[in-house]
Design an enzyme around this catalytic site. Structure first.
Site, PDB file in Angstrom:
ATOM      1  N   GLU A  95       0.846  -1.188   0.000  1.00 38.46           N
ATOM      2  CA  GLU A  95       0.000   0.000   0.000  1.00 38.46           C
ATOM      3  C   GLU A  95       0.883   1.241   0.000  1.00 38.46           C
ATOM      4  O   GLU A  95       1.826   1.329   0.797  1.00 38.46           O
ATOM      5  CB  GLU A  95      -0.915   0.031   1.223  1.00 38.46           C
ATOM      6  CG  GLU A  95      -1.944   1.135   1.144  1.00 38.46           C
ATOM      7  CD  GLU A  95      -2.933   1.134   2.310  1.00 38.46           C
ATOM      8  OE1 GLU A  95      -3.773   2.042   2.352  1.00 38.46           O
ATOM      9  OE2 GLU A  95      -2.856   0.260   3.182  1.00 38.46           O
ATOM     10  N   MET A 119       0.547  -2.730   8.589  1.00 32.39           N
ATOM     11  CA  MET A 119      -0.212  -2.926   7.357  1.00 32.39           C
ATOM     12  C   MET A 119      -1.151  -4.104   7.510  1.00 32.39           C
ATOM     13  O   MET A 119      -0.753  -5.166   7.979  1.00 32.39           O
ATOM     14  CB  MET A 119       0.757  -3.154   6.200  1.00 32.39           C
ATOM     15  CG  MET A 119       0.070  -3.344   4.869  1.00 32.39           C
ATOM     16  SD  MET A 119      -0.913  -1.882   4.401  1.00 32.39           S
ATOM     17  CE  MET A 119      -2.208  -2.660   3.449  1.00 32.39           C
ATOM     18  N   ASN A 145      -2.595  -6.331   5.636  1.00 34.02           N
ATOM     19  CA  ASN A 145      -2.692  -7.392   4.627  1.00 34.02           C
ATOM     20  C   ASN A 145      -3.549  -8.550   5.127  1.00 34.02           C
ATOM     21  O   ASN A 145      -3.394  -9.003   6.257  1.00 34.02           O
ATOM     22  CB  ASN A 145      -1.301  -7.921   4.286  1.00 34.02           C
ATOM     23  CG  ASN A 145      -0.279  -6.831   4.169  1.00 34.02           C
ATOM     24  OD1 ASN A 145      -0.345  -6.012   3.277  1.00 34.02           O
ATOM     25  ND2 ASN A 145       0.668  -6.809   5.097  1.00 34.02           N
ATOM     26  N   GLU A 180      -5.336  -2.571  12.870  1.00 32.72           N
ATOM     27  CA  GLU A 180      -5.058  -3.431  11.717  1.00 32.72           C
ATOM     28  C   GLU A 180      -5.997  -4.632  11.688  1.00 32.72           C
ATOM     29  O   GLU A 180      -6.413  -5.068  10.609  1.00 32.72           O
ATOM     30  CB  GLU A 180      -3.595  -3.882  11.735  1.00 32.72           C
ATOM     31  CG  GLU A 180      -2.578  -2.753  11.786  1.00 32.72           C
ATOM     32  CD  GLU A 180      -2.785  -1.682  10.730  1.00 32.72           C
ATOM     33  OE1 GLU A 180      -3.256  -2.010   9.611  1.00 32.72           O
ATOM     34  OE2 GLU A 180      -2.494  -0.499  11.002  1.00 32.72           O
ATOM     35  N   HIS A 236      -9.384  -3.676  10.290  1.00 37.75           N
ATOM     36  CA  HIS A 236      -9.373  -3.526   8.841  1.00 37.75           C
ATOM     37  C   HIS A 236      -9.860  -4.782   8.123  1.00 37.75           C
ATOM     38  O   HIS A 236     -10.221  -4.711   6.941  1.00 37.75           O
ATOM     39  CB  HIS A 236      -7.957  -3.205   8.355  1.00 37.75           C
ATOM     40  CG  HIS A 236      -7.667  -1.753   8.204  1.00 37.75           C
ATOM     41  ND1 HIS A 236      -8.504  -0.886   7.534  1.00 37.75           N
ATOM     42  CD2 HIS A 236      -6.606  -1.003   8.599  1.00 37.75           C
ATOM     43  CE1 HIS A 236      -7.976   0.332   7.539  1.00 37.75           C
ATOM     44  NE2 HIS A 236      -6.830   0.294   8.179  1.00 37.75           N
ATOM     45  N   GLU A 280      -9.746   4.108   6.276  1.00 35.93           N
ATOM     46  CA  GLU A 280      -8.879   4.574   7.360  1.00 35.93           C
ATOM     47  C   GLU A 280      -9.628   5.374   8.418  1.00 35.93           C
ATOM     48  O   GLU A 280      -9.479   5.137   9.609  1.00 35.93           O
ATOM     49  CB  GLU A 280      -7.704   5.381   6.804  1.00 35.93           C
ATOM     50  CG  GLU A 280      -6.742   4.565   5.941  1.00 35.93           C
ATOM     51  CD  GLU A 280      -6.117   3.393   6.676  1.00 35.93           C
ATOM     52  OE1 GLU A 280      -6.241   3.293   7.917  1.00 35.93           O
ATOM     53  OE2 GLU A 280      -5.498   2.551   5.998  1.00 35.93           O
TER      54      GLU A 280
END
Length: 880
Positions: free
Chosen positions: A128, A270, A272, A305, A308, A327
């Site tokens: 990203e 991140m 992922n 995270e 997300h 975000e």
């Protein structure tokens, strides 16, 4: 490196991709500078795209290896073109087809830390926003969702651990002491969520049973010898998973959830899918190496995270203009989680402090942009406080506006309607409009208009009729590219305080949507309250219900009364901040005109009353006693700012408070002595926080007894929080004890990079003339590396953004230093170089001499060619 002028990308120009990629099969052979990536893509024309056009895949510094294959057959050289930045298939098939491409990478040479790179002994990825195109040619955009299967091969001794997104499918041994692992992610995702890790890592494991009874294996991978330091992160992960089930009905969806901590990372972490990669500062913690703030940061970032998984992964953003959709929403969710884990009012105060220190100046300067920008030149530069923190405030306003129940219905509808899609802000807001019955068209202005709204309140009291009125006007200042603003929807939670300190019965008013809430929708409003027996003290924007600048001319008596009696703890704190801010702004003006710092005995008395209270909340008392920051005062003054005068005013008030209430400070400090073994729970952290605030106020007076107290706390500390609070207090006084403590700290923690980051940052923030030379010297310290973002942020960022007087030196040396570092760093890691330029966000508010020198430094950077798109974009905007 990119040397061209960054191209403007506009939201208005969005069009659907011409092709879709249904499946991706990656075969990654990790072999140092000869690493090969074989990408097998199953593509088809997009019915919503253009027909009969070439297929153009994105690349960035890529090397094509071998001949591409189309449906298994080698392509003729004339049928395609490959450059470092693109792969073009001139005449793709009209139906679905398979394209196979091989690229050769050198991860160790990838100093940008984007794409596939080395961090210590491990291979890892960061994709990203546009890092995947540094791994293989691809349609690198969020609205291309694909199912990934990844095979990783590596030397077993070099990389015994091989991880990717999704669930493990297969693994085994190969000739030559090599081995492989295959991972499959059944959920379609954009390429920015791709992740791969290979290395020699230690692991801690646990498991979690979801609300529906599914078993999930959890693992956190760290450097060998640091396993115990990941225990708190694992606990935070499990609490996050349970909370998301209870608060939002969101259950985890894979068989495994893995976290990997690496030491070289441009961001915090991140998300992922199924394989979160973290900056190790947000995973590793022990009482000897981490402060309470570090533990809180780990809890928050782990939660962010993980959350997300639904708000960002299962539902992603259609394009990067919608970045706030994942975000801002996820920041709101992690803030709610933290408030539930800790103290709601204290965490709310902490969040607002952060918003005002970074986002408000951003909104008021050359880098201002809407929560959803309508244009960008470099997307990396829009991972900002406006997108994240202001984006979260917009979500919180939405919840306040429509109510808790309707908000939950709207979230449920959003998850049900858009799962597996790449969505937009309009689609998100439409769910809440449908769930609540509210017309939210005007509310959407929060996403398109930049700037912090000013809400100006004038009060009127008519004693003869017992009528109290509030005239409320809103104004949104002009920002770059936006001069004319429309009125916003602004929900103001409020109350009216009577002389007994309790809320007055508001009665009824047609324009008050429900008791305790005023909603502004036009430029001007009047709200009247009749039948009152006395003039009340207004308490507006309770719990910071809207991210605004509230301007109301209350007397010092009103503010100090509210600070002691307001039933809303946030507004108690806010009233105290307002009283201190008013005094400090006046004091700074006096100092600029040759006068002395001002004090106010009632402010010190209010602090003492909180410290001495029998029912004291330690964490709240700590926040209540901390003065407004130099950034707060800069924002309040607005123009012709003199950082030295602001510092002197603030220092003078601290000294006055210290002198006036020293017995209370000493009693508070002594009563909060270390009470045994360290625990990072909220109550214990609040006790240590208040003890640190008391020590800081004692030491600022400079007396030998207070300095000896700090020296003793430093030497006897049994945890990093107490040790750091003592060192921080000592760092602010020019005394031999300070240098002894700094030397001891460096020796104690010579082998702890994350701890030394604290040491670098504290020294960088010393508000003394010699600090710039100190910082230059520390750049030659063995523990400092220009290749590690954490080291750069702690030392250079700590100086530029954390030391207003010395960065803004009247001779301009601070600006020139930062320009030198940015230009040195830009060719190696443009993303980190650009982030450092945030220190210039308020340069136009400075007094004439400093402003001219700051502009000179920015123009020197701008004159260099080539510049990265990241740095060029920010410098151009700063100078506009």
């Amino acid at each position: 490196m990119r040397s061209e002028e960054p191209r403007a990308v506009r939201l208005a120009d969005y069009r659907a991709p011409d092709f879709l990629i249904d499946t991706v099969h990656l075969d990654v052979n990790l072999a140092g500078p000869e690493t090969l990536v074989v990408s097998r893509l199953r593509l088809r024309p997009n019915p919503a795209g253009r027909a009969g056009v070439p297929l153009v895949l994105d690349g960035d510094a890529l090397r094509l290896s071998g001949t591409p294959l189309l449906d298994g057959a080698e392509l003729d050289a004339a049928s395609y073109a490959a450059t470092p930045t693109a792969f073009t298939l001139h005449e793709p098939p009209a139906d679905a087809f398979e394209l196979t491409l091989t690229t050769k990478l050198d991860p160790a040479a990838n100093t940008q830390l984007m794409g596939l790179y080395r961090s210590g002994s491990a291979y890892c990825t960061q994709c990203e926003a546009e890092g995947f195109r540094r791994i293989t040619y691809f349609l690198d955009r969020p609205d291309v969702l694909s199912v990934y299967t990844v095979r990783i091969e590596a030397d077993r001794a070099e990389a015994p651990v091989l991880l990717a997104n999704g669930n493990p499918v297969e693994s085994g041994d190969l000739d030559g002491n090599r081995h492989f692992a295959v991972w499959h992610d059944p959920f379609p995702k954009p390429c920015y969520l791709f992740a791969l890790v290979g290395g020699d890592l230690a692991v801690i494991k646990d498991d979690f049973r979801t609300a529906s009874g599914r078993h999930v294996d959890l693992a956190i991978y760290v450097e060998h010898g640091k396993e115990e330091r990941a225990a708190y992160a694992m606990d935070a992960l499990k609490r996050s998973m349970r909370w998301d089930e209870q608060a939002f009905g969101r259950e985890y969806d894979l068989d495994v959830f893995n976290i990997v901590a690496v030491s070289d990372f441009n961001m915090g972490a991140m998300e992922n899918k199924g394989l979160n990669v973290f900056n190790d500062k947000y995973v590793l913690a022990s009482s000897e190496t981490a402060t309470d703030a570090d533990y809180a940061g780990i809890e928050s970032v782990i939660a962010h995270e993980y959350f997300h998984n639904w708000t960002g992964n299962r539902i992603t953003c259609r394009d990067w203009f919608q970045l706030c959709l994942k975000e801002g929403l996820t920041v709101f969710r992690d803030q709610e989680f933290t408030q539930d884990m800790r103290s709601r009012p204290v965490e709310r105060i902490s969040d607002v402090r952060g918003l005002r220190s970074v986002q408000f100046p951003e909104d008021a300067g050359p880098f201002a942009h809407p929560v959803r920008p309508d244009t960008y030149r470099e997307i990396n530069n829009f991972y900002t406080a406006t997108v994240y923190e202001k984006g979260a405030e917009v979500i919180r306003m939405l919840k306040t506006l429509i109510g808790v129940d309707a908000f939950r219905r709207g979230m449920d509808l959003y998850f049900a309607r858009h799962d597996g899609e790449a969505a937009t802000i309009e689609q998100f807001i439409a769910c809440f409009a449908e769930a609540s019955g509210h017309d939210l068209k005007q509310f959407l202005l929060w996403y398109s208009q930049a700037g912090t709204p000013e809400v100006i309140v004038t009060e009127h009291w008519d004693a003869s009729s017992g009528t109290y009125a509030l005239d409320i006007r809103q104004h949104i200042p002009a920002t770059p590219g936006q001069t004319d603003k429309k009125p916003m929807v602004i929900p103001l939670a409020f109350g009216l305080l009577g002389s007994d300190g309790n809320d007055v019965d508001l009665g009824s008013d047609g324009r008050v949507k429900r008791e305790g809430l005023i909603v502004l929708t036009s430029g001007e409003h009047r709200f009247e309250f009749r039948g009152l027996k006395e003039r009340p003290v207004p308490s507006l924007n309770r719990n910071f219900s809207s991210p605004i600048q509230l301007k109301i001319d209350l007397s010092d008596n009103d503010l100090l009364f509210a600070a002691r009696h307001d039933g809303d703890q946030f507004n108690c704190w806010q009233a105290m901040q307002s009283a201190m801010t008013r005094l400090l702004v006046t004091s700074a003006k006096e100092i600029r005109e040759g006068g002395k710092p001002l004090g106010e005995p009632r402010i010190a008395e209010a602090i003492a009353s909180v410290l001495n209270a029998n029912d004291r909340d330690d964490a709240f008392a700590a926040q209540f006693s901390i003065l407004p920051t130099e950034t707060d005062l800069t924002r309040e003054i607005g123009t012709n700012v003199d950082p030295d005068a602001i510092y002197a005013a603030r220092r003078g008030l601290k000294e006055a408070i210290s002198a006036q209430i020293q017995p209370s400070l000493l009693a508070c400090y002594s009563g909060l002595a270390d009470q045994g073994s360290y625990t990072p729970d909220a109550k214990s952290a609040g006790r240590r926080s208040l003890r640190g605030v008391a020590l800081d106020l004692l030491v600022v007076g400079g007396g030998d007894e207070a300095i000896a107290l700090a020296e003793r706390q430093y030497a006897d500390a049994t945890n990093m929080t107490d040790r750091m609070s003592a060192l921080a207090s000592l760092s602010q006084v020019d005394h031999p004890v300070r240098e002894r403590a700094f030397s001891d700290f460096a020796e104690r923690f010579a082998n702890e990079p994350l701890v030394l980051d604290k040491w670098f940052a504290l020294q960088a923030a010393i508000p003394e003339r010699g600090t710039l030379d100190r910082v230059r010297g520390l750049m030659n310290h063995p523990a400092f590396s220009m290749g590690n973002p954490n080291r750069i942020r702690s030392l250079v960022g700590g100086f530029a953004s954390g030391n207003p007087t010395q960065f803004n030196r009247p001779d301009g040396a601070g600006y020139e230093f930062l320009a030198d570092v940015v230009l040195e760093l830009d060719p190696k890691n443009p993303q980190v170089a650009a982030r450092l330029l945030g220190a210039f966000r308020s340069w136009k508010t400075l007094e004439n001499g400093r402003r001219a020198l700051a502009e000179q430094a920015l123009r020197r950077i701008n004159a260099v060619s080539p510049l990265s798109a990241d740095v060029s974009d920010l410098v151009t905007r700063a100078l506009a």
